[in-house]
Design an enzyme around this catalytic site. Structure first.
Site, PDB file in Angstrom:
ATOM      1  N   ASP A   4       0.830  -1.207   0.000  1.00  0.00           N
ATOM      2  CA  ASP A   4       0.000   0.000   0.000  1.00  0.00           C
ATOM      3  C   ASP A   4       0.868   1.263   0.000  1.00  0.00           C
ATOM      4  OD1 ASP A   4      -2.163  -1.687   0.257  1.00  0.00           O
ATOM      5  OD2 ASP A   4      -2.331  -1.409   2.435  1.00  0.00           O
ATOM      6  N   LEU A   5       0.260   2.360  -0.397  1.00  0.00           N
ATOM      7  CA  LEU A   5       0.957   3.656  -0.425  1.00  0.00           C
ATOM      8  C   LEU A   5       1.656   3.951   0.905  1.00  0.00           C
ATOM      9  CD1 LEU A   5       1.390   6.457  -1.857  1.00  0.00           C
ATOM     10  CD2 LEU A   5      -0.776   7.157  -0.834  1.00  0.00           C
TER      11      LEU A   5
END
Ligand code: URA
Length: 236
Positions: free
Chosen positions: A102-103
């Site tokens: 994820d970011l």
């Protein structure tokens, strides 16, 4: 492969630049100056020199990368840096990420040019364990160790397969290592959410036996031959 493609991929410059260099007589193939970038060469057998230096071509590339938080595991993004922005052009053109983080997640991510290796590692039947260090907004209850081992419902068709939870601090229990052998969407965050804890920091620290091994955020290293073989073995 075409000579100009080979020269680009070994870092000699852009298509335009290498064309110029061929014209200037700076490139030889088996001792003879090359005339045409479209010439077909055998990248593993031919003796190719640029500026009198022999070039070497690695058929496949395998990297361990420390993905920083705030960059995306995607080829392009209008807002954020991508994991590929950390690699030079000649390499980034050849590699893909093995899965995604994820970011806001940081940590270990493999990137490779070997499509078979990538597909084996991300296939659901291939269960290389991945260990995450998580910090949570609430203390993790001891009962979660057993629940995660049994498998829990995170809203998918099937419950999760057994996962190993280690609660790290005796005093606050706000951090834990979680070892999972699947790669479902937001899996770690959803597993903790299902027991009433939100992940506030997440870092992948290990895949199989491979760790970040001293890398800093944004740095990468080549996987060793041993590491590649270990992962290939598990992959088969
Ligand atoms: N699980 C998550 O929730 N996020 C990740 O980035 C990786 C695993």
């Amino acid at each position: 492969m075409r000579l100009d493609k080979y020269l680009c991929e070994t870092g000699c410059g852009t298509r335009f630049e290498v064309k110029k260099k061929i014209k200037q007589g700076l490139v030889t193939v088996n001792g003879t100056p090359a005339k045409d970038g479209g010439m077909i060469i055998d990248e593993l057998q031919d003796y190719i020199c640029f500026n009198n230096q022999r070039l070497s071509y690695e058929k496949d590339l395998y990297f361990a990368f420390y993905k920083p938080a705030g960059c995306v595991t995607a080829n392009e993004d209008a807002l954020h840096k991508t994991v590929f922005d950390y690699f030079p052009d000649d390499i980034r053109k050849r590699i893909n990420a093995v899965g995604r983080l994820d970011l806001d997640t940081e940590g270990l991510l493999f990137l490779t040019s070997d499509g078979d290796f990538l597909h084996h590692l991300i296939s659901p039947s291939h269960r290389v364990p991945k260990t995450y260090y998580a910090r949570l907004d609430h203390a993790v209850p001891n009962s979660a160790i057993e629940s995660f081992m049994q498998g829990i419902d995170i809203g998918d068709e099937k419950p999760t397969i057994p996962a190993e939870l280690e609660i790290l601090s005796e005093e606050d229990c706000f951090s834990a290592n979680l070892k999972i052998c699947e790669g479902r969407f937001h899996q770690v965050k959803r597993m903790f959410h299902s027991i009433g804890c939100e992940v506030i920091y997440l870092k992948r620290i290990k895949e199989g036996a491979i760790t970040l091994d001293g890398l800093l955020p944004g740095e990468y290293r080549k996987l060793t031959e041993d590491e590649i073989q270990q992962l290939k073995k598990k992959a088969n």
